[in-house]
Write a protein that holds these residues in place. Structure first.
Motif, PDB file in Angstrom:
ATOM      1  N   ALA A   1     -55.243 -75.362  36.158  1.00 43.08           N
ATOM      2  CA  ALA A   1     -56.198 -74.262  36.132  1.00 43.08           C
ATOM      3  C   ALA A   1     -57.641 -74.745  36.147  1.00 43.08           C
ATOM      4  N   THR A   2     -57.894 -75.949  35.634  1.00 47.69           N
ATOM      5  CA  THR A   2     -59.248 -76.509  35.604  1.00 47.69           C
ATOM      6  C   THR A   2     -59.400 -77.636  36.613  1.00 47.69           C
TER       7      THR A   2
ATOM      8  N   ILE B   1     -58.804 -71.764  28.616  1.00 44.46           N
ATOM      9  CA  ILE B   1     -58.899 -70.409  29.152  1.00 44.46           C
ATOM     10  C   ILE B   1     -57.544 -69.737  28.977  1.00 44.46           C
TER      11      ILE B   1
ATOM     12  N   LEU C   1     -54.584 -66.851  35.932  1.00 45.57           N
ATOM     13  CA  LEU C   1     -55.771 -67.222  35.165  1.00 45.57           C
ATOM     14  C   LEU C   1     -56.591 -65.965  34.926  1.00 45.57           C
TER      15      LEU C   1
ATOM     16  N   GLN D   1     -63.309 -66.682  37.134  1.00 46.96           N
ATOM     17  CA  GLN D   1     -62.922 -68.005  37.631  1.00 46.96           C
ATOM     18  C   GLN D   1     -63.788 -68.441  38.799  1.00 46.96           C
TER      19      GLN D   1
ATOM     20  N   ALA E   1     -63.171 -63.855  42.426  1.00 48.18           N
ATOM     21  CA  ALA E   1     -62.386 -64.240  41.258  1.00 48.18           C
ATOM     22  C   ALA E   1     -63.080 -63.812  39.976  1.00 48.18           C
TER      23      ALA E   1
ATOM     24  N   GLY F   1     -60.257 -62.836  37.645  1.00 42.56           N
ATOM     25  CA  GLY F   1     -59.208 -63.824  37.449  1.00 42.56           C
ATOM     26  C   GLY F   1     -58.691 -64.362  38.772  1.00 42.56           C
ATOM     27  N   ALA F   2     -57.618 -65.141  38.687  1.00 43.09           N
ATOM     28  CA  ALA F   2     -57.031 -65.747  39.882  1.00 43.09           C
ATOM     29  C   ALA F   2     -55.520 -65.831  39.726  1.00 43.09           C
TER      30      ALA F   2
END
Length: 333
Positions: free
Chosen positions: A43-44, A55, A148, A152, A160, A163-164
């Protein structure tokens, strides 16, 4: 006041027992936590345990997706409490997270036919974000699916803000020859049958250096909505009668029927019908596609991954259902 020595000892014993019980429960919890499945996410943009990512992330492994029979986004949405979907049929509609929406008014971020979404969709690192299109990726041979929640844009760009949604595919495996095939058949009450087949193959071509992976699938879901034969007869109450300019005489129109809102339709208006389109189970959906990837390890620190994906989604008919026909007649049971 005198101290009661016996009472004090009893209280101390109870407290001691409670403390020992609490400690034992804690030790049990730690042991249980150690057996919890750890999911690695990106995610990062780096590999991290889902428990360490700073997150809100919901992640499902490929094995979990198989066990839950998830193959499309409609299946996945049932498992995501903070995600909703404005559905207009397969492959259409908008995804919302935490109830955040930019609305449907025009603006700089809007396309010519629909607003730009605020939930980004990705297949691996490829953006699939389109206005009013959720690009319903068929879930087969997936490593995991990540959701996510929250803005984002820093890592995943425009679209985003809320979110994603990320589909992460299985990558080729070095020095491993493996394959699988699955086939299913089902029925829909009051509709056509459903069939699905898919196959996956992983082949190493050069020892410790080159491997390829391929998956192919076809999933046909039978329709269940009938488009019943119906006639459409113009009425004096139609809003469009205003534009005919025909006025009633004595409250009666030239077609011999009472006027609607003071206007009439022509006496010999044609009768329309949907006979060319009427049919049973008129909304079948078919997913078919292929995905091929190749992984080349150049050095222990450098590798090259090439992937090609093709998917075709054919959705026929409409997904709107009406209990009565255009002539206000109920559909036959």
């Amino acid at each position: 006041m005198r101290n009661n020595h016996k009472l004090a000892c009893a209280i101390a014993a109870v407290l001691s027992t409670c403390g020992m019980t609490s400690r034992a429960a804690t030790d049990t919890d730690v042991t249980a936590d150690a057996s919890v499945l750890e999911i690695t996410v990106t995610a990062t943009r780096r590999n991290e345990s889902v428990q360490d990512v700073p997150i809100t992330v919901q992640a499902f492994t490929g094995d979990q997706l198989k066990q839950l029979n998830v193959s499309t986004f409609d299946d996945a949405i049932k498992l995501l409490p903070n995600v909703t979907f404005a559905n207009n049929g397969p492959g259409t509609g908008n995804i919302f997270m935490r109830g955040l929406s930019a609305g449907f008014a025009g603006g700089q971020s809007s396309a010519s036919i629909a607003p730009f979404p605020n939930v980004a969709t990705y297949l691996d690192d490829q953006s699939l974000t389109f206005p009013s299109r959720n690009v319903d990726v068929y879930v087969v041979d997936m490593e995991r699916v990540e959701v996510l929640e929250g803005p984002q844009g820093t890592l995943f760009g425009g679209g985003a803000e809320a979110g994603a949604l990320r589909y992460i595919t299985n990558k080729p495996k070095m020095n491993v020859t493996e394959g699988s095939a699955n086939a299913t058949y089902g029925i829909t009450a009051g509709g056509d049958p459903n069939t699905a087949v898919n196959a996956t193959l992983n082949l190493p071509l050069i020892q410790d250096t080159l491997a390829v992976r391929a998956v192919i699938y076809n999933d046909r879901r039978g329709g269940f909505i009938d488009n019943v034969p119906s006639n459409f007869t113009r009425q004096n109450s139609d809003l469009g009668a205003f534009y005919t300019g025909i006025k009633p005489v004595g409250g009666i129109c030239p077609n011999g029927l009472p006027a609607g809102a003071g206007h009439c339709i022509p006496a010999n208006s044609p009768v329309g019908n949907n006979l060319a389109l009427a049919q049973d189970n008129q909304n079948p959906v078919t997913y078919n596609g292929i995905r091929v990837s190749a992984l080349y390890d150049i050095t222990p620190d450098w590798s090259l991954l090439i992937a090609q994906t093709y998917q075709n989604l054919e959705a026929d008919g409409t997904y709107a259902q009406f209990p009565i026909g255009s002539g206000l007649s109920a559909a036959a049971a």
